[in-house]
Design a protein around this motif. Structure first.
Motif, PDB file in Angstrom:
ATOM      1  N   THR A 192       0.832  -1.211   0.000  1.00  0.00           N
ATOM      2  CA  THR A 192       0.000   0.000   0.000  1.00  0.00           C
ATOM      3  C   THR A 192       0.861   1.253   0.000  1.00  0.00           C
ATOM      4  OG1 THR A 192      -1.767  -1.141   1.211  1.00  0.00           O
ATOM      5  CG2 THR A 192      -1.808   1.259   1.250  1.00  0.00           C
ATOM      6  N   ASN A 241       0.736   3.553  -3.477  1.00  0.00           N
ATOM      7  CA  ASN A 241       0.144   4.887  -3.422  1.00  0.00           C
ATOM      8  C   ASN A 241       1.196   5.986  -3.531  1.00  0.00           C
ATOM      9  OD1 ASN A 241      -2.903   4.708  -2.912  1.00  0.00           O
ATOM     10  ND2 ASN A 241      -2.112   3.230  -1.451  1.00  0.00           N
ATOM     11  N   THR A 242       2.381   5.743  -2.972  1.00  0.00           N
ATOM     12  CA  THR A 242       3.473   6.715  -3.131  1.00  0.00           C
ATOM     13  C   THR A 242       3.869   6.824  -4.595  1.00  0.00           C
ATOM     14  OG1 THR A 242       4.312   6.227  -0.904  1.00  0.00           O
ATOM     15  CG2 THR A 242       5.827   7.323  -2.430  1.00  0.00           C
ATOM     16  N   ILE A 294       1.950   6.326  -7.229  1.00  0.00           N
ATOM     17  CA  ILE A 294       0.906   7.078  -7.935  1.00  0.00           C
ATOM     18  C   ILE A 294       1.102   8.585  -7.746  1.00  0.00           C
ATOM     19  CG2 ILE A 294      -1.554   7.655  -7.926  1.00  0.00           C
ATOM     20  CD1 ILE A 294      -1.142   5.120  -9.362  1.00  0.00           C
ATOM     21  N   SER A 340      -4.333  11.526  -7.135  1.00  0.00           N
ATOM     22  CA  SER A 340      -3.256  11.814  -6.178  1.00  0.00           C
ATOM     23  C   SER A 340      -3.820  12.085  -4.797  1.00  0.00           C
ATOM     24  CB  SER A 340      -2.435  13.023  -6.646  1.00  0.00           C
ATOM     25  OG  SER A 340      -1.780  12.750  -7.853  1.00  0.00           O
ATOM     26  N   SER A 400      -4.795   8.746  -3.376  1.00  0.00           N
ATOM     27  CA  SER A 400      -3.633   7.971  -2.941  1.00  0.00           C
ATOM     28  C   SER A 400      -3.067   8.511  -1.627  1.00  0.00           C
ATOM     29  CB  SER A 400      -2.541   8.003  -4.024  1.00  0.00           C
ATOM     30  OG  SER A 400      -2.955   7.275  -5.156  1.00  0.00           O
ATOM     31  N   ASP A 458      -5.425   7.464   1.074  1.00  0.00           N
ATOM     32  CA  ASP A 458      -5.268   6.049   1.415  1.00  0.00           C
ATOM     33  C   ASP A 458      -4.018   5.801   2.252  1.00  0.00           C
ATOM     34  OD1 ASP A 458      -7.599   5.084   0.306  1.00  0.00           O
ATOM     35  OD2 ASP A 458      -6.710   4.658  -1.649  1.00  0.00           O
ATOM     36  N   ASN A 466      -6.311   0.090  -4.806  1.00  0.00           N
ATOM     37  CA  ASN A 466      -6.589   1.285  -5.602  1.00  0.00           C
ATOM     38  C   ASN A 466      -5.495   1.607  -6.620  1.00  0.00           C
ATOM     39  OD1 ASN A 466      -8.970   1.465  -4.229  1.00  0.00           O
ATOM     40  ND2 ASN A 466      -8.433   3.278  -3.042  1.00  0.00           N
ATOM     41  N   PRO A 467      -4.208   1.708  -6.213  1.00  0.00           N
ATOM     42  CA  PRO A 467      -3.178   2.009  -7.218  1.00  0.00           C
ATOM     43  C   PRO A 467      -3.022   0.893  -8.240  1.00  0.00           C
ATOM     44  CG  PRO A 467      -2.181   1.520  -5.078  1.00  0.00           C
ATOM     45  CD  PRO A 467      -3.643   1.663  -4.847  1.00  0.00           C
ATOM     46  N   TYR A 523      -5.879   1.220 -10.851  1.00  0.00           N
ATOM     47  CA  TYR A 523      -5.705   2.348 -11.762  1.00  0.00           C
ATOM     48  C   TYR A 523      -4.540   2.156 -12.729  1.00  0.00           C
ATOM     49  CZ  TYR A 523      -9.269   5.404  -9.796  1.00  0.00           C
ATOM     50  OH  TYR A 523     -10.474   5.940  -9.417  1.00  0.00           O
TER      51      TYR A 523
END
Length: 310
Positions: A38, A42-43, A45, A64, A67, A70, A286-287, A290
């Motif tokens: 995670t 997310n980082t 993204i 962004s 992310s 999250d 999520n990332p 996408y």
């Protein structure tokens, strides 16, 4: 409330699956791995969206934000969860529980609004393509993002104050992994009908209405896409919306199951797994969703990693 808390300096006991230590060891490993993924996903993204000029678009501006949200959301819950899973000590301080509820509830509410805003962005991109650049101008993007964050934490402030004004039972045993509002309400030593009704109203405002608006947006999107004669055009249009729709289903589905499910005696362990899913698993997906479904994001990510210097 202060008197009750003063007699139990340890604060609260988050039971989790303390009656199943072997399951806790498995969860410790699984949650640790997912948490690392995670953080990395997310980082990545956020960095890709920031450093690649091609991704300086409304969709990636909101992505962004999602992310970053999250990252904060999972970090507000998972470290304490891992600490509790690794051994017999399941305590969280009173202050820690207040902060965890406030932050997690605020971020969760913010995500409900943010996903609705992202649906509005997709609606304008598909249904009003000629006016998209004029409608989704930078100032509006900032205003919509601010609306999501501010409204989320206003709701969280109200809920947190109401919950911790309740006189709680002296054992302070919370039958969950985190300081979740439904679990805290269950250990109150007074009639909680008012707070349960207030929570139902909040659920309508932050779950039912946003989900309804998203569905309306996608109804309009589907109608517009079906008017496109080219198969490739339809595929591309659905592709830009598919990732967001999958995230919406995952997030709102689990959230609705926790906050809108009917009361019953057999749902507590089920609720714990749902809590695990939307606090640990969803932010990691999520990332992935996408990037796997978006060619631009995959290309930008490869460039960030130095695998595609062109």
């Amino acid at each position: 409330m202060k008197g009750t808390n003063a007699s139990t300096p340890a604060g609260f006991i988050l039971l989790g699956f303390s009656d199943q230590p072997h399951l806790e060891m498995v969860l410790l490993l699984v949650v640790s791995v997912i948490y690392i993924l995670t953080l990395m996903g997310n980082t990545a993204i956020i960095l890709v969206s920031y450093f690649n000029p091609k991704l300086h678009t409304p969709m990636y501006f909101f992505l962004s934000n999602l992310s970053f949200l999250d990252l904060c959301f999972t970090t507000s819950v998972v470290p304490q969860m891992l600490w509790n899973l690794k051994g017999p000590d399941k305590t969280i301080s009173y202050t820690g529980c207040v902060i965890q509820l406030y932050v997690a509830l605020g971020l969760g509410s913010t995500e409900c609004v943010l996903l609705t805003v992202m649906a509005y962005d997709r609606f304008n991109a598909i249904c009003r393509p000629l006016h998209y650049g004029v409608i989704m101008h930078p100032k509006l993007l900032q205003q919509l993002a601010a609306l999501a964050w501010i409204s989320g934490f206003v709701e969280s402030t109200v809920q947190t104050i109401l919950v911790f004004q309740l006189p709680l039972c002296s054992h302070h045993m919370v039958d969950d992994f985190t300081c979740e509002e439904p679990a805290l309400i269950k250990i109150a030593c007074v009639n909680t009908t008012f707070l349960e009704n207030e929570l139902s109203i909040a659920s309508v405002l932050y779950v039912v209405i946003p989900l309804g608006l998203i569905l309306v947006s996608y109804g309009c999107i589907v109608r517009s896409v079906l008017k496109i004669k080219s198969t490739e055009g339809r595929r591309k249009a659905f592709g830009t919306c598919g990732s967001h729709l999958i995230v919406v289903v995952l997030f709102f589905g689990t959230l609705a199951s926790i906050y809108i499910q009917p009361k019953s005696k057999y749902t507590q362990n089920y609720s714990k797994f749902l809590t695990l899913f939307y606090t640990v698993v969803t932010p990691s997906l999520n990332p992935l969703i996408y990037t796997l479904r978006n060619k631009e994001a995959k290309w930008a990510l490869r460039r960030l990693l130095g695998r595609d210097p062109s």
